[in-house]
Design an enzyme around this catalytic site. Sequence first.
Site, short mmCIF file in Angstrom:
data_model
loop_
_atom_site.label_atom_id
_atom_site.label_comp_id
_atom_site.label_asym_id
_atom_site.label_seq_id
_atom_site.Cartn_x
_atom_site.Cartn_y
_atom_site.Cartn_z
N LYS A 21 9.34 -0.07 -6.63
CA LYS A 21 8.06 -0.60 -7.13
C LYS A 21 7.88 -0.29 -8.61
O LYS A 21 6.87 -0.64 -9.20
CB LYS A 21 6.90 0.00 -6.33
N GLN A 49 1.51 2.10 -5.62
CA GLN A 49 0.96 1.00 -6.44
C GLN A 49 0.46 1.48 -7.79
O GLN A 49 -0.17 0.72 -8.53
CB GLN A 49 -0.17 0.28 -5.69
N CYS A 51 0.65 -5.32 5.32
CA CYS A 51 0.81 -3.99 5.96
C CYS A 51 -0.47 -3.18 5.84
O CYS A 51 -0.44 -1.96 5.56
CB CYS A 51 1.97 -3.20 5.36
N ASP A 92 -0.73 8.63 -2.36
CA ASP A 92 0.27 7.57 -2.28
C ASP A 92 0.21 6.80 -3.60
O ASP A 92 -0.74 6.05 -3.85
CB ASP A 92 -0.07 6.67 -1.08
N HIS A 100 -2.10 1.43 3.15
CA HIS A 100 -0.92 0.71 3.66
C HIS A 100 -0.54 1.36 5.00
O HIS A 100 -0.78 2.55 5.19
CB HIS A 100 0.20 0.89 2.63
C1 LIG Z 1 0.26 1.52 -1.22
C2 LIG Z 1 1.60 1.48 -0.56
N1 LIG Z 1 2.02 2.55 0.12
C3 LIG Z 1 3.22 2.59 0.72
C4 LIG Z 1 4.06 1.52 0.66
C5 LIG Z 1 5.40 1.61 1.35
O1 LIG Z 1 6.43 1.64 0.41
P1 LIG Z 1 7.95 1.62 0.89
O2 LIG Z 1 8.07 0.46 1.81
O3 LIG Z 1 8.71 1.46 -0.39
O4 LIG Z 1 8.23 2.92 1.56
C6 LIG Z 1 3.67 0.37 -0.03
C7 LIG Z 1 4.55 -0.82 -0.07
O5 LIG Z 1 4.09 -1.94 -0.21
C8 LIG Z 1 2.41 0.36 -0.66
O6 LIG Z 1 1.99 -0.72 -1.33
#
Ligand SMILES: Cc1ncc(COP(=O)(O)O)c(C=O)c1O
Length: 400
Positions: free
Chosen positions: A220, A197, A358, A194, A117
């Site tokens: 999430k 997900q 993203c 990270d 992401h």
């Molecule tokens: C794999 C992953 N990392 C990071 C993020 C960013 O999360 P946040 O916008 O809650 O900081 C997302 C959000 O869709 C994501 O899917």
Amino acid sequence: MTNHFPIFSKHTPLGQPLIYLDSAASTQKPQVVIDTITDFYTNEYASTGRGSYWPANAASAKYEQVRHQVASFLNAKSDREIVFTSGTTDAINKVARSFVYPTLSPGDCVVTTTMEHHSNYLPWQQICKEKKCELVVAPLNQNGILNTLALEAQLAKGAKFLALTAVSNVLGTQNDVTAIVSLAHQYDVPVLVDAAQAVAHYTIDVQAWDCDFLVFSGHKCYGSTGVGVLYGKTDYLAEMQPANYGGGMVQKVNTIDSSFRPIPHKHEAGTPNVAGVIGLGAALEFLQKKGLENVYEHEQALTVYALNQLAAMDSVTIYGSVEQRGPVISFNLDGVHPHDLSTFLNEQGICIRAGHHCAQPLMQWLDVAATARVSFGMYNTKVDIDQLVAGLKSAYQFFR
Ligand SMILES: Cc1ncc(COP(=O)(O)O)c(C=O)c1O
């Protein structure tokens, strides 16, 4: 399961039942989380860590209790390893700025992967630019699974840090985090995982994974927006300078110099999102009561069902591997732009995501501008998928 989530008792503006297939973006909220946050604001509200009167004491105790709960949810060794943040993005930026940036010299490299992401890409790209370092993006195999041989080659060249996702928010690919962390550690490379997900879908064990940092967002995993978690090994969090300075994190301040509280508080400058943290506690308890094993089994069954239904349609191209997949499926319908598709399905009460998610480097790798994406939460059923498939068939007829 939908009975726990009040939004599913509502109808869409066009009067249909809501079919929500975008949990990878954000999950819907169970009543217990809404009630916990409302109750906090209604009955016990105050900020934490400062006042010494009853609601402040109660709020501080609850806030720290959730820290303990998160530590146990992740199987961290200590509550001190849990820092509350505003989300995954904030947590990654903290590690990039405060842990990795000071260690970089010109010519060094940081490794990430093609399936990240933007939140796990841009902070690294930015610090690498500033320090004249290289950001190496580890490639994927044809099926969308990380190429660990290529990754190892980069680690062996003396990478300073590895940041990778547990589950791709586009392909659904589930990385073998334990094996990858172990590989990185053979080359003394610390790893950030990270888990944005992963957190709502399967059990995370930071000790078994042995990751050095792990991050996720509350929204999430059935909690509210604006709250997240940074897990870090004690020594690393202690060694890291704070990314932000302000109230709440100080021990002593004078005009010459200041000293900061021990971890985790030195990384929590300013008034925190107390209600969000308390809501996160309710969300994690809700998840644990449902049982992450049951959630995993349910969502895996839905994913397999959906993959089979979609694969049976000649007009659908599915991206990524069938194996090692979390409850996320990206696809395209021949001749229909994903944005048109999502607008069309919206008219039928079906919420799917369209766009680059993203993850533009991944879109470039897939050689598409955008995809449609469906993703599941504990409240989805096979009926939702049947409705989706019927919607896709109508869309195909409509746009041809
Ligand atoms: C794999 C992953 N990392 C990071 C993020 C960013 O999360 P946040 O916008 O809650 O900081 C997302 C959000 O869709 C994501 O899917």
